[in-house]
Design a protein around this motif. Structure first.
Motif, PDB file in Angstrom:
ATOM      1  N   GLY A 295       0.807  -1.224   0.000  1.00 38.83           N
ATOM      2  CA  GLY A 295       0.000   0.000   0.000  1.00 38.83           C
ATOM      3  C   GLY A 295       0.836   1.267   0.000  1.00 38.83           C
ATOM      4  O   GLY A 295       0.705   2.106   0.896  1.00 38.83           O
ATOM      5  N   ILE A 296       1.692   1.422  -1.005  1.00 37.12           N
ATOM      6  CA  ILE A 296       2.589   2.568  -1.109  1.00 37.12           C
ATOM      7  C   ILE A 296       1.860   3.918  -1.093  1.00 37.12           C
ATOM      8  O   ILE A 296       2.338   4.868  -0.477  1.00 37.12           O
ATOM      9  N   PRO A 297       0.690   4.058  -1.766  1.00 38.72           N
ATOM     10  CA  PRO A 297       0.024   5.369  -1.730  1.00 38.72           C
ATOM     11  C   PRO A 297      -0.274   5.865  -0.315  1.00 38.72           C
ATOM     12  O   PRO A 297      -0.312   7.080  -0.084  1.00 38.72           O
ATOM     13  N   ILE A 298      -0.467   4.964   0.619  1.00 37.87           N
ATOM     14  CA  ILE A 298      -0.688   5.376   2.013  1.00 37.87           C
ATOM     15  C   ILE A 298       0.540   6.096   2.554  1.00 37.87           C
ATOM     16  O   ILE A 298       0.441   7.156   3.196  1.00 37.87           O
ATOM     17  N   ILE A 299       1.721   5.545   2.290  1.00 39.83           N
ATOM     18  CA  ILE A 299       2.961   6.167   2.763  1.00 39.83           C
ATOM     19  C   ILE A 299       3.202   7.495   2.053  1.00 39.83           C
ATOM     20  O   ILE A 299       3.654   8.472   2.660  1.00 39.83           O
ATOM     21  N   ASN A 303       3.480  11.049   4.130  1.00 32.13           N
ATOM     22  CA  ASN A 303       4.659  11.912   3.992  1.00 32.13           C
ATOM     23  C   ASN A 303       4.312  13.299   3.481  1.00 32.13           C
ATOM     24  O   ASN A 303       5.059  14.249   3.705  1.00 32.13           O
ATOM     25  N   CYS A 304       3.166  13.412   2.798  1.00 29.01           N
ATOM     26  CA  CYS A 304       2.699  14.718   2.336  1.00 29.01           C
ATOM     27  C   CYS A 304       1.854  15.433   3.402  1.00 29.01           C
ATOM     28  O   CYS A 304       1.328  16.526   3.145  1.00 29.01           O
ATOM     29  N   LYS A 355       1.606  11.474  14.346  1.00 26.27           N
ATOM     30  CA  LYS A 355       2.035  10.129  14.751  1.00 26.27           C
ATOM     31  C   LYS A 355       2.278   9.230  13.536  1.00 26.27           C
ATOM     32  O   LYS A 355       3.187   8.387  13.555  1.00 26.27           O
ATOM     33  N   SER A 356       1.469   9.409  12.499  1.00 22.24           N
ATOM     34  CA  SER A 356       1.659   8.604  11.289  1.00 22.24           C
ATOM     35  C   SER A 356       2.984   8.954  10.609  1.00 22.24           C
ATOM     36  O   SER A 356       3.697   8.075  10.113  1.00 22.24           O
ATOM     37  N   LYS A 357       3.331  10.237  10.592  1.00 18.26           N
ATOM     38  CA  LYS A 357       4.624  10.654  10.025  1.00 18.26           C
ATOM     39  C   LYS A 357       5.780  10.013  10.782  1.00 18.26           C
ATOM     40  O   LYS A 357       6.775   9.596  10.189  1.00 18.26           O
TER      41      LYS A 357
END
Length: 381
Positions: A295-299, A303-304, A355-357
């Motif tokens: 699931g690369i689009p999630i990362i 990051n954005c 937190k996700s970052k």
């Protein structure tokens, strides 16, 4: 072991594919050349490279060479060369490790002098066979299984994929390394307001919008987002970026029937350089896919600085971590509630982003490069 390694890559996807497996292949090749420039790298291509992103990597790293089929027969039947004829080209190199970056290895790999690694991205065609035709399933199953059996080492892009490889192909789990995928550094870089506004004008993007990125196909489940739109107090537009398929018409028809067609914006053939600005401009990234290898689009979204809603049921929690929101891929009401949670609870929204970052730092280039090199060293001569 600190000695120089000779590492070869299957470069078909790196040269021929603009997204997905192409991005992964280019990322790995460039990553290793950057962090371990002392090694020698060889990229096997089915034809002369015309991909600008790969060309940039090759120009910046003189320690990478390319190989294409030389004889008239193999030039004409280059796809067969990649599977069979490549063995002679590989065997010209001593003490070489051959890495199949996209789920397969040459069927003749055992007849070469190379050690081999294969990256398996997913086994979706076996988990959800209804999304694939019969012949594709049979071909994929044969190629993927043989690659796993023949490889000296397997890289799985998630624990979920590793579990599938073990259960479906009966592979020893000790043979498998889980190495998470990262995303391109452009998604971590700041973007000027001028660039953002130019991109907004270029695509006529709304002031506020929900975003979904990925091939527009049934498994990706973008229809769930459309079904959630009428339930929202604030009728936010939805921007979908991806390759059009038959499923696209199904989404458009549903939007019309639900009275939200005016909120739907579908974009395809968006250049790579425009993707990060579009992420930055969005309010929420939604990825309700029923099944993914990672699931690369999630990362990319995290990051954005964009909060993420994804689906339960596969490995998406591994990509996004505990502080994104995950919903049932069949529950549009649950999705609508999650969207409004991000829209109206500002403290929760910012906490999720922060937190996700922090979580996705584990997918850094440096960590991934070190893990790849450790995998190679396990089988090196």
């Amino acid at each position: 072991m600190n000695r120089t390694l000779n590492i070869a890559f299957d470069g078909k996807r790196a040269s021929n594919n603009r997204t997905g497996l192409g991005n992964y292949s280019r990322h790995i090749i460039g990553l290793l050349a950057k962090y371990f420039p002392e090694n020698r790298y060889v990229v096997f291509l089915t034809k002369q490279n015309k991909n600008l992103q790969l060309q940039n990597i090759l120009e910046q790293n003189p320690n990478i060479e390319t190989v294409v089929p030389q004889s008239g027969f193999w030039k004409k039947f280059s796809s067969l060369w990649r599977v069979f004829g490549i063995k002679n080209a590989i065997s010209k190199y001593e003490h070489i490790i051959y890495h199949g970056l996209s789920n397969e290895l040459p069927l003749t790999i055992k007849k070469t002098n190379a050690k081999s690694v294969v990256t398996i991205h997913d086994l979706i065609f076996l988990k959800y066979p209804q999304y694939y035709n019969f012949f594709d399933r049979k071909i994929y199953a044969y190629k993927f299984r043989k690659a796993c059996e023949n490889a000296d080492r397997i890289i799985a892009v998630s624990e979920c994929t590793k579990k599938d490889i073990v259960e479906i192909f009966n592979i020893n789990p000790d043979k498998i390394s889980v190495i998470y995928q990262g995303c391109d550094k452009v998604y971590k870089a700041p973007i000027s307001q001028d660039v953002l506004q130019n991109v907004r004008r270029k695509y006529n993007l709304p002031d506020r919008f929900l975003l979904n990125v990925g091939s527009i196909e049934e498994r990706k489940n973008a229809l769930l987002i459309v079904k959630a739109l009428p339930l929202l107090k604030e009728k936010l537009p939805l921007v979908i970026i991806g390759r059009r398929t038959k499923y696209t018409s199904k989404i458009e028809k549903a939007a019309e029937n639900l009275g939200v067609k005016h909120l739907l914006h579908i974009l395809n053939n968006v250049p790579f350089n425009d993707l990060a600005p579009i992420y930055h401009l969005s309010d929420i990234f939604i990825y309700p896919s029923r099944y993914e290898g990672f699931g690369i689009p999630i990362i990319e979204a995290i990051n954005c600085g964009v909060p993420v809603i994804a689906a339960t049921g596969s490995c998406l929690e591994e990509a996004g971590g505990a502080d994104c929101i995950y919903v049932n891929p069949d529950d549009n009401k649950e999705l609508a509630i999650a969207i409004e949670k991000y829209l109206y609870d500002k403290e929760f929204r910012q906490n999720s982003i922060d937190k996700s970052k922090k979580y996705v730092e584990k997918f850094s280039e440096k960590i991934q490069a070190a893990q790849l090199m450790e995998c190679y060293k396990k089988i090196a001569y």
